[in-house]
Design a protein around this motif. Structure first.
Motif, PDB file in Angstrom:
ATOM      1  N   ASP A 185       7.488  -7.075   1.045  1.00 55.78           N
ATOM      2  CA  ASP A 185       7.054  -7.877   0.462  1.00 55.78           C
ATOM      3  C   ASP A 185       5.950  -7.273   1.704  1.00 55.78           C
ATOM      4  O   ASP A 185       5.727  -7.464   2.661  1.00 55.78           O
ATOM      5  N   LEU A 186       4.935  -6.423   1.096  1.00 57.87           N
ATOM      6  CA  LEU A 186       3.983  -5.655   2.210  1.00 57.87           C
ATOM      7  C   LEU A 186       2.230  -5.662   1.482  1.00 57.87           C
ATOM      8  O   LEU A 186       2.679  -6.554   0.058  1.00 57.87           O
ATOM      9  N   TRP A 187       1.528  -6.455   2.490  1.00 57.87           N
ATOM     10  CA  TRP A 187       0.501  -6.652   2.069  1.00 57.87           C
ATOM     11  C   TRP A 187      -0.616  -5.440   2.604  1.00 57.87           C
ATOM     12  O   TRP A 187      -0.546  -5.292   3.939  1.00 57.87           O
ATOM     13  N   LEU A 188      -2.299  -5.436   1.649  1.00 52.40           N
ATOM     14  CA  LEU A 188      -3.007  -4.159   2.958  1.00 52.40           C
ATOM     15  C   LEU A 188      -4.446  -5.786   2.724  1.00 52.40           C
ATOM     16  O   LEU A 188      -4.426  -6.295   2.116  1.00 52.40           O
ATOM     17  N   LEU A 189      -5.028  -5.834   3.904  1.00 53.53           N
ATOM     18  CA  LEU A 189      -6.136  -5.988   4.188  1.00 53.53           C
ATOM     19  C   LEU A 189      -6.660  -5.146   5.418  1.00 53.53           C
ATOM     20  O   LEU A 189      -6.857  -4.497   5.869  1.00 53.53           O
ATOM     21  N   GLU A 190      -8.019  -5.032   4.841  1.00 53.96           N
ATOM     22  CA  GLU A 190      -9.348  -4.200   5.089  1.00 53.96           C
ATOM     23  C   GLU A 190     -10.336  -4.478   4.456  1.00 53.96           C
ATOM     24  O   GLU A 190     -10.560  -5.811   4.258  1.00 53.96           O
ATOM     25  N   ARG A 191     -11.343  -4.127   5.420  1.00 52.71           N
ATOM     26  CA  ARG A 191     -12.643  -4.485   4.526  1.00 52.71           C
ATOM     27  C   ARG A 191     -13.449  -3.818   4.911  1.00 52.71           C
ATOM     28  O   ARG A 191     -13.824  -2.487   5.113  1.00 52.71           O
ATOM     29  N   GLY A 192     -14.399  -3.514   3.131  1.00 50.00           N
ATOM     30  CA  GLY A 192     -14.883  -2.097   2.486  1.00 50.00           C
ATOM     31  C   GLY A 192     -16.761  -2.750   2.214  1.00 50.00           C
ATOM     32  O   GLY A 192     -16.828  -4.184   2.760  1.00 50.00           O
ATOM     33  N   VAL A 193     -17.126  -2.604   1.824  1.00 49.01           N
ATOM     34  CA  VAL A 193     -18.822  -2.331   1.434  1.00 49.01           C
ATOM     35  C   VAL A 193     -18.826  -3.616   0.612  1.00 49.01           C
ATOM     36  O   VAL A 193     -19.788  -4.287   0.958  1.00 49.01           O
ATOM     37  N   ASP A 194     -17.832  -3.711   0.234  1.00 51.02           N
ATOM     38  CA  ASP A 194     -17.678  -5.020  -1.026  1.00 51.02           C
ATOM     39  C   ASP A 194     -16.860  -6.308  -0.475  1.00 51.02           C
ATOM     40  O   ASP A 194     -16.799  -7.262  -1.153  1.00 51.02           O
ATOM     41  N   GLY A 195     -16.837  -6.236   0.828  1.00 53.42           N
ATOM     42  CA  GLY A 195     -16.120  -7.720   1.362  1.00 53.42           C
ATOM     43  C   GLY A 195     -14.678  -7.086   1.650  1.00 53.42           C
ATOM     44  O   GLY A 195     -13.775  -6.416   1.577  1.00 53.42           O
ATOM     45  N   VAL A 196     -13.958  -8.473   1.887  1.00 58.29           N
ATOM     46  CA  VAL A 196     -12.163  -8.176   2.242  1.00 58.29           C
ATOM     47  C   VAL A 196     -11.872  -8.231   1.418  1.00 58.29           C
ATOM     48  O   VAL A 196     -12.000  -9.082   0.295  1.00 58.29           O
ATOM     49  N   ILE A 197     -10.795  -6.740   1.271  1.00 60.37           N
ATOM     50  CA  ILE A 197      -9.827  -6.994   0.219  1.00 60.37           C
ATOM     51  C   ILE A 197      -8.204  -7.720   1.112  1.00 60.37           C
ATOM     52  O   ILE A 197      -7.652  -7.154   2.457  1.00 60.37           O
ATOM     53  N   PHE A 198      -7.547  -8.379   0.377  1.00 58.45           N
ATOM     54  CA  PHE A 198      -6.324  -8.551   0.587  1.00 58.45           C
ATOM     55  C   PHE A 198      -5.226  -8.811  -0.438  1.00 58.45           C
ATOM     56  O   PHE A 198      -5.701 -10.169  -1.547  1.00 58.45           O
ATOM     57  N   ARG A 199      -4.830  -8.348  -0.431  1.00 59.82           N
ATOM     58  CA  ARG A 199      -3.659  -7.845  -1.721  1.00 59.82           C
ATOM     59  C   ARG A 199      -2.278  -7.355  -1.087  1.00 59.82           C
ATOM     60  O   ARG A 199      -2.494  -7.047  -0.276  1.00 59.82           O
ATOM     61  N   PRO A 200      -1.379  -7.715  -2.150  1.00 65.05           N
ATOM     62  CA  PRO A 200       0.022  -7.398  -1.784  1.00 65.05           C
ATOM     63  C   PRO A 200      -0.459  -5.739  -2.958  1.00 65.05           C
ATOM     64  O   PRO A 200      -0.958  -5.650  -3.371  1.00 65.05           O
ATOM     65  N   ILE A 201       0.971  -4.887  -2.171  1.00 64.01           N
ATOM     66  CA  ILE A 201       1.376  -3.838  -2.403  1.00 64.01           C
ATOM     67  C   ILE A 201       2.433  -3.998  -2.841  1.00 64.01           C
ATOM     68  O   ILE A 201       3.818  -3.741  -2.502  1.00 64.01           O
ATOM     69  N   ARG A 202       2.256  -4.075  -4.291  1.00 63.93           N
ATOM     70  CA  ARG A 202       3.928  -4.556  -5.311  1.00 63.93           C
ATOM     71  C   ARG A 202       4.242  -2.863  -5.635  1.00 63.93           C
ATOM     72  O   ARG A 202       3.879  -2.074  -6.066  1.00 63.93           O
ATOM     73  N   PHE A 203       5.641  -3.077  -5.832  1.00 71.09           N
ATOM     74  CA  PHE A 203       6.983  -2.125  -6.089  1.00 71.09           C
ATOM     75  C   PHE A 203       6.342  -0.985  -7.127  1.00 71.09           C
ATOM     76  O   PHE A 203       6.794  -0.244  -7.930  1.00 71.09           O
ATOM     77  N   ASP A 204       5.907  -2.099  -8.190  1.00 67.61           N
ATOM     78  CA  ASP A 204       5.836  -1.462  -9.466  1.00 67.61           C
ATOM     79  C   ASP A 204       4.567  -0.797  -9.760  1.00 67.61           C
ATOM     80  O   ASP A 204       3.935  -0.143 -11.201  1.00 67.61           O
ATOM     81  N   GLU A 205       3.892  -0.900  -8.279  1.00 69.16           N
ATOM     82  CA  GLU A 205       2.638  -0.344  -8.706  1.00 69.16           C
ATOM     83  C   GLU A 205       2.531   0.530  -7.305  1.00 69.16           C
ATOM     84  O   GLU A 205       1.600   1.518  -8.019  1.00 69.16           O
ATOM     85  N   ASN A 206       2.954   1.009  -6.544  1.00 71.39           N
ATOM     86  CA  ASN A 206       3.073   1.752  -5.409  1.00 71.39           C
ATOM     87  C   ASN A 206       5.147   1.917  -5.160  1.00 71.39           C
ATOM     88  O   ASN A 206       4.669   2.115  -4.499  1.00 71.39           O
ATOM     89  N   GLU A 207       5.657   2.796  -5.896  1.00 72.73           N
ATOM     90  CA  GLU A 207       7.025   2.530  -5.836  1.00 72.73           C
ATOM     91  C   GLU A 207       6.835   3.833  -4.204  1.00 72.73           C
ATOM     92  O   GLU A 207       7.582   3.465  -3.300  1.00 72.73           O
ATOM     93  N   SER A 208       6.835   4.665  -4.290  1.00 78.80           N
ATOM     94  CA  SER A 208       6.074   5.520  -2.860  1.00 78.80           C
ATOM     95  C   SER A 208       6.461   4.997  -2.132  1.00 78.80           C
ATOM     96  O   SER A 208       6.403   5.570  -0.938  1.00 78.80           O
ATOM     97  N   PHE A 209       5.056   4.011  -2.078  1.00 78.73           N
ATOM     98  CA  PHE A 209       5.106   3.245  -1.178  1.00 78.73           C
ATOM     99  C   PHE A 209       5.524   2.705  -0.479  1.00 78.73           C
ATOM    100  O   PHE A 209       6.225   2.819   1.012  1.00 78.73           O
ATOM    101  N   HIS A 210       6.522   2.382  -1.063  1.00 81.49           N
ATOM    102  CA  HIS A 210       7.683   1.498  -0.769  1.00 81.49           C
ATOM    103  C   HIS A 210       8.573   1.617  -0.615  1.00 81.49           C
ATOM    104  O   HIS A 210       9.712   1.516   0.496  1.00 81.49           O
ATOM    105  N   ARG A 211       9.165   3.193  -0.790  1.00 83.05           N
ATOM    106  CA  ARG A 211       9.912   4.193  -0.187  1.00 83.05           C
ATOM    107  C   ARG A 211       9.670   4.709   0.585  1.00 83.05           C
ATOM    108  O   ARG A 211      11.008   5.191   0.956  1.00 83.05           O
TER     109      ARG A 211
END
Length: 200
Positions: A75-101
């Protein structure tokens, strides 16, 4: 993008700051910062560390891992602030398998090939890992509370940038070290570690 899904009582198991070089910064700015670093090191020697000003041209993002509570995937999540605002979202396995692995909670872990931050950058290094224990833990609901507070602030390069978000979050969770240091000390320590371990 803000995502408030998940069980509110889930506990955070790990938190880390991923530092990366801001590749989209204008080459002239990199050159100017490099000139200041060279001049500063020449004039005052070890008082001004090499790459100090250049290390300001970095992006801080937070990786949070919650207790997966029986789930097959982390259950991995990304939290950051960029010029468009705050991002808080999951890093889903089916979207980024290499990160989970490939992602591990090892200090100075390099994750150039698979880190999911929205800000394009290179030399991504995991710094300042916090592991929760019985004396220091935070729940998803507490993270949500922090995020709701932060989305009220517009991006400001001087007062509310990506590094302020990381600093505010560590202080919010009463991190043993961060709660006792000021913002410049917090960022300098992480930037120094990034320069030492970035690999170029």
């Amino acid at each position: 993008m803000i995502d408030y899904t998940g069980h509110p009582s889930s506990q955070v198991t790990h938190i880390g700051v991923i530092v990366s070089k801001l590749d989209q910064a204008h080459p002239a700015l990199h050159g100017f910062m490099g000139f200041i670093d060279s001049a500063g090191h020449l004039v005052v020697g070890n008082v001004h560390r090499p790459d100090r000003m250049q290390s300001w041209l970095t992006h801080f993002a937070i990786i949070i891992e919650f207790d997966k509570a029986g789930s097959k995937h982390r259950d991995l999540w990304l939290l950051e602030r960029g010029v468009d605002g705050v991002i808080f979202r999951p890093i889903r396995f089916d979207e980024n398998e290499s990160f989970h692995r490939d992602f591990t909670w090892n200090e100075w872990h390099h994750c150039d090939g698979h880190f999911p931050q929205s800000c394009s950058g290179s030399s991504k290094v995991l710094c300042n890992i916090h592991c929760s224990d019985e004396n220091s833990f935070i729940t998803r609901e507490q993270v949500w509370s922090f995020v709701r507070d932060q989305v009220c602030y517009d991006y400001n390069i001087v007062e509310k940038n990506c590094k302020h978000l990381a600093y505010d979050f560590y202080r919010h969770m009463q991190h043993a070290w961060a709660k006792d240091v000021d913002f410049p000390t917090f960022t300098e320590s992480i930037e120094t570690a990034w320069v030492e371990h970035r690999g170029w």
